[in-house]
Design a protein around this motif. Structure first.
Motif, PDB file in Angstrom:
ATOM      1  N   UNK A   7      40.073  26.195  24.750  1.00  0.00           N
ATOM      2  CA  UNK A   7      41.385  26.731  25.092  1.00  0.00           C
ATOM      3  C   UNK A   7      41.260  27.943  26.004  1.00  0.00           C
ATOM      4  N   UNK A   8      42.351  28.318  26.606  1.00  0.00           N
ATOM      5  CA  UNK A   8      42.353  29.405  27.579  1.00  0.00           C
ATOM      6  C   UNK A   8      42.049  30.764  26.973  1.00  0.00           C
ATOM      7  N   UNK A   9      41.429  31.600  27.757  1.00  0.00           N
ATOM      8  CA  UNK A   9      41.149  32.969  27.365  1.00  0.00           C
ATOM      9  C   UNK A   9      41.469  33.846  28.579  1.00  0.00           C
ATOM     10  N   UNK A  10      42.512  34.650  28.466  1.00  0.00           N
ATOM     11  CA  UNK A  10      42.955  35.466  29.590  1.00  0.00           C
ATOM     12  C   UNK A  10      41.907  36.441  30.079  1.00  0.00           C
ATOM     13  N   UNK A  11      41.142  37.052  29.156  1.00  0.00           N
ATOM     14  CA  UNK A  11      40.105  38.010  29.560  1.00  0.00           C
ATOM     15  C   UNK A  11      39.005  37.334  30.363  1.00  0.00           C
ATOM     16  N   UNK A  12      38.657  36.124  29.976  1.00  0.00           N
ATOM     17  CA  UNK A  12      37.615  35.387  30.693  1.00  0.00           C
ATOM     18  C   UNK A  12      38.030  35.158  32.142  1.00  0.00           C
ATOM     19  N   UNK A  13      39.264  34.727  32.336  1.00  0.00           N
ATOM     20  CA  UNK A  13      39.733  34.473  33.693  1.00  0.00           C
ATOM     21  C   UNK A  13      39.926  35.776  34.468  1.00  0.00           C
ATOM     22  N   UNK A  14      40.374  36.820  33.790  1.00  0.00           N
ATOM     23  CA  UNK A  14      40.501  38.122  34.451  1.00  0.00           C
ATOM     24  C   UNK A  14      39.141  38.596  34.956  1.00  0.00           C
ATOM     25  N   UNK A  15      38.123  38.496  34.115  1.00  0.00           N
ATOM     26  CA  UNK A  15      36.787  38.911  34.536  1.00  0.00           C
ATOM     27  C   UNK A  15      36.260  38.053  35.675  1.00  0.00           C
ATOM     28  N   UNK A  16      36.587  36.756  35.674  1.00  0.00           N
ATOM     29  CA  UNK A  16      36.153  35.908  36.771  1.00  0.00           C
ATOM     30  C   UNK A  16      36.839  36.327  38.080  1.00  0.00           C
ATOM     31  N   UNK A  17      38.115  36.663  38.020  1.00  0.00           N
ATOM     32  CA  UNK A  17      38.827  37.115  39.220  1.00  0.00           C
ATOM     33  C   UNK A  17      38.212  38.409  39.743  1.00  0.00           C
ATOM     34  N   UNK A  18      37.849  39.321  38.844  1.00  0.00           N
ATOM     35  CA  UNK A  18      37.190  40.564  39.266  1.00  0.00           C
ATOM     36  C   UNK A  18      35.857  40.243  39.927  1.00  0.00           C
ATOM     37  N   UNK A  19      35.062  39.370  39.325  1.00  0.00           N
ATOM     38  CA  UNK A  19      33.774  38.981  39.911  1.00  0.00           C
ATOM     39  C   UNK A  19      33.964  38.339  41.276  1.00  0.00           C
ATOM     40  N   UNK A  20      34.941  37.456  41.403  1.00  0.00           N
ATOM     41  CA  UNK A  20      35.206  36.813  42.689  1.00  0.00           C
ATOM     42  C   UNK A  20      35.638  37.836  43.739  1.00  0.00           C
ATOM     43  N   UNK A  21      36.439  38.812  43.348  1.00  0.00           N
ATOM     44  CA  UNK A  21      36.879  39.849  44.285  1.00  0.00           C
ATOM     45  C   UNK A  21      35.709  40.703  44.760  1.00  0.00           C
ATOM     46  N   UNK A  22      34.837  41.060  43.837  1.00  0.00           N
ATOM     47  CA  UNK A  22      33.660  41.840  44.215  1.00  0.00           C
ATOM     48  C   UNK A  22      32.764  41.025  45.143  1.00  0.00           C
ATOM     49  N   UNK A  23      32.609  39.746  44.870  1.00  0.00           N
ATOM     50  CA  UNK A  23      31.792  38.884  45.721  1.00  0.00           C
ATOM     51  C   UNK A  23      32.366  38.801  47.132  1.00  0.00           C
ATOM     52  N   UNK A  24      33.672  38.641  47.228  1.00  0.00           N
ATOM     53  CA  UNK A  24      34.313  38.598  48.556  1.00  0.00           C
ATOM     54  C   UNK A  24      34.119  39.929  49.271  1.00  0.00           C
ATOM     55  N   UNK A  25      34.243  41.029  48.543  1.00  0.00           N
ATOM     56  CA  UNK A  25      34.043  42.342  49.140  1.00  0.00           C
ATOM     57  C   UNK A  25      32.631  42.539  49.646  1.00  0.00           C
ATOM     58  N   UNK A  26      31.652  42.112  48.871  1.00  0.00           N
ATOM     59  CA  UNK A  26      30.245  42.238  49.293  1.00  0.00           C
ATOM     60  C   UNK A  26      29.992  41.353  50.510  1.00  0.00           C
TER      61      UNK A  26
END
Length: 52
Positions: free
Chosen positions: A27-46
């Protein structure tokens, strides 16, 4: 794309697979997806920072 940015991109895709599998299995976990969005944003920034 330099080595560190490529490594981050691979980790981000791997994290997406893990988050998707977790969501399907347990089932869904909001924190998991939030952390993935943060990781993806940092990756795009790098990746964008390395191009300059």
């Amino acid at each position: 794309m330099p080595g560190s940015a490529k490594t981050m991109a691979v980790c981000t895709v791997g994290a997406l697979v893990v988050a998707t599998a977790y969501t399907v299995a347990l089932g869904g976990n909001g924190w998991l997806w939030f952390l993935w969005v943060v990781l993806a944003s940092v990756t795009v920034g790098v990746a964008a920072g390395r191009r300059v």
